[in-house]
Design an enzyme around this catalytic site. Structure first.
Site, PDB file in Angstrom:
ATOM      1  N   HIS A 109       0.773  -1.343  -0.127  1.00 44.86           N
ATOM      2  CA  HIS A 109       0.054   0.169  -0.125  1.00 44.86           C
ATOM      3  C   HIS A 109       0.863   1.250  -0.106  1.00 44.86           C
ATOM      4  O   HIS A 109       2.044   1.381   0.136  1.00 44.86           O
ATOM      5  CB  HIS A 109      -0.919   0.164   1.209  1.00 44.86           C
ATOM      6  CG  HIS A 109      -0.076   0.098   2.484  1.00 44.86           C
ATOM      7  ND1 HIS A 109      -0.020  -0.874   3.378  1.00 44.86           N
ATOM      8  CD2 HIS A 109       0.312   1.011   3.294  1.00 44.86           C
ATOM      9  CE1 HIS A 109       0.595  -0.561   4.547  1.00 44.86           C
ATOM     10  NE2 HIS A 109       0.876   0.707   4.592  1.00 44.86           N
TER      11      HIS A 109
HETATM   12  P1  TYD Z   1      -1.818  -3.698   7.745  1.00 49.28           P
HETATM   13  O1  TYD Z   1      -2.015  -2.526   7.196  1.00 49.28           O
HETATM   14  O2  TYD Z   1      -2.450  -4.799   6.980  1.00 49.28           O
HETATM   15  O3  TYD Z   1      -0.376  -3.964   8.133  1.00 49.28           O
HETATM   16  P2  TYD Z   1       0.822  -4.198   6.834  1.00 49.28           P
HETATM   17  O4  TYD Z   1       0.610  -3.118   5.776  1.00 49.28           O
HETATM   18  O5  TYD Z   1       2.106  -3.892   7.703  1.00 49.28           O
HETATM   19  O6  TYD Z   1       0.893  -5.412   6.344  1.00 49.28           O
HETATM   20  O7  TYD Z   1      -2.461  -3.943   9.480  1.00 49.28           O
HETATM   21  C1  TYD Z   1      -2.911  -5.115   9.896  1.00 49.28           C
HETATM   22  C2  TYD Z   1      -4.020  -4.716  10.844  1.00 49.28           C
HETATM   23  O8  TYD Z   1      -3.635  -3.775  11.779  1.00 49.28           O
HETATM   24  C3  TYD Z   1      -5.221  -3.954  10.157  1.00 49.28           C
HETATM   25  O9  TYD Z   1      -6.536  -4.574  10.587  1.00 49.28           O
HETATM   26  C4  TYD Z   1      -5.246  -2.601  10.529  1.00 49.28           C
HETATM   27  C5  TYD Z   1      -4.490  -2.644  12.014  1.00 49.28           C
HETATM   28  N1  TYD Z   1      -3.898  -1.714  12.308  1.00 49.28           N
HETATM   29  C6  TYD Z   1      -4.244  -0.619  13.258  1.00 49.28           C
HETATM   30  O10 TYD Z   1      -5.286  -0.869  13.889  1.00 49.28           O
HETATM   31  N2  TYD Z   1      -3.245   0.518  13.533  1.00 49.28           N
HETATM   32  C7  TYD Z   1      -2.273   0.789  13.194  1.00 49.28           C
HETATM   33  O11 TYD Z   1      -1.609   1.724  13.319  1.00 49.28           O
HETATM   34  C8  TYD Z   1      -1.637  -0.064  11.923  1.00 49.28           C
HETATM   35  C9  TYD Z   1      -0.553   0.016  11.073  1.00 49.28           C
HETATM   36  C10 TYD Z   1      -2.406  -1.308  11.523  1.00 49.28           C
END
Ligand code: TYD
Length: 137
Positions: free
Chosen positions: A47
């Site tokens: 992303h």
């Molecule tokens: P995600 O965006 O999928 O992580 P990455 O991009 O590192 O693979 O995030 C995983 C989960 O955590 C998703 O349900 C969103 C949540 N999240 C939060 O609640 N707060 C945050 O600051 C972050 C980064 C993720």
């Protein structure tokens, strides 16, 4: 493109300490999160953020960031707790090759906001090409 920055290492006979201040990284930190226990072979990220700025530090172990600003793509191995990787807004990121002991610390300029994410690569490329047309979902 982004460069790694040297963090302030305070070492003495007891061990090491790294301090990070907003004046060094260029934004005030509103949120901190960290990834650990990442399973072998897992890739994360995929992303970009419209506004968010971040600094990533592998405080233990190692992982690889692939950063793409819509024009060029590069790969950066993070394996040193004294190096920080700034990630500007509108940068597509993918994280791969996590070591089993990797603890990836991320400092973020804003609170969590799903509307700030662009999770589709084609939309990201279109937003880079025509920022005025980019609208949060
Ligand atoms: P995600 O965006 O999928 O992580 P990455 O991009 O590192 O693979 O995030 C995983 C989960 O955590 C998703 O349900 C969103 C949540 N999240 C939060 O609640 N707060 C945050 O600051 C972050 C980064 C993720």
């Amino acid at each position: 493109m982004t460069e790694l920055i040297n963090l302030n290492l305070k070492g003495d006979s007891r061990g090491s300490l790294v301090a990070i201040e907003d004046r060094q990284i260029g934004f005030a930190v509103k949120r901190v999160y960290y990834l650990f226990g990442t399973n072998m072979g897992v890739a994360r990220g995929f992303h970009a953020h419209r506004e968010l700025r971040q600094l990533a530090v592998a405080v233990a172990g190692s992982c690889t960031f692939i950063l793409d600003d819509g024009k060029a793509r590069r790969s950066i191995r993070l394996d040193d707790p004294c190096l920080g990787l700034p990630i500007a807004a509108m940068t597509w990121r993918e994280m791969i090759d996590f070591s089993s002991d990797c603890v990836l610390l991320v400092l973020a300029s804003e609170h969590y906001n799903e509307a700030d994410y662009i999770r589709d690569y084609d939309l990201f490329r279109a937003a880079v090409a025509s920022p005025a047309l980019d609208q949060p979902c």
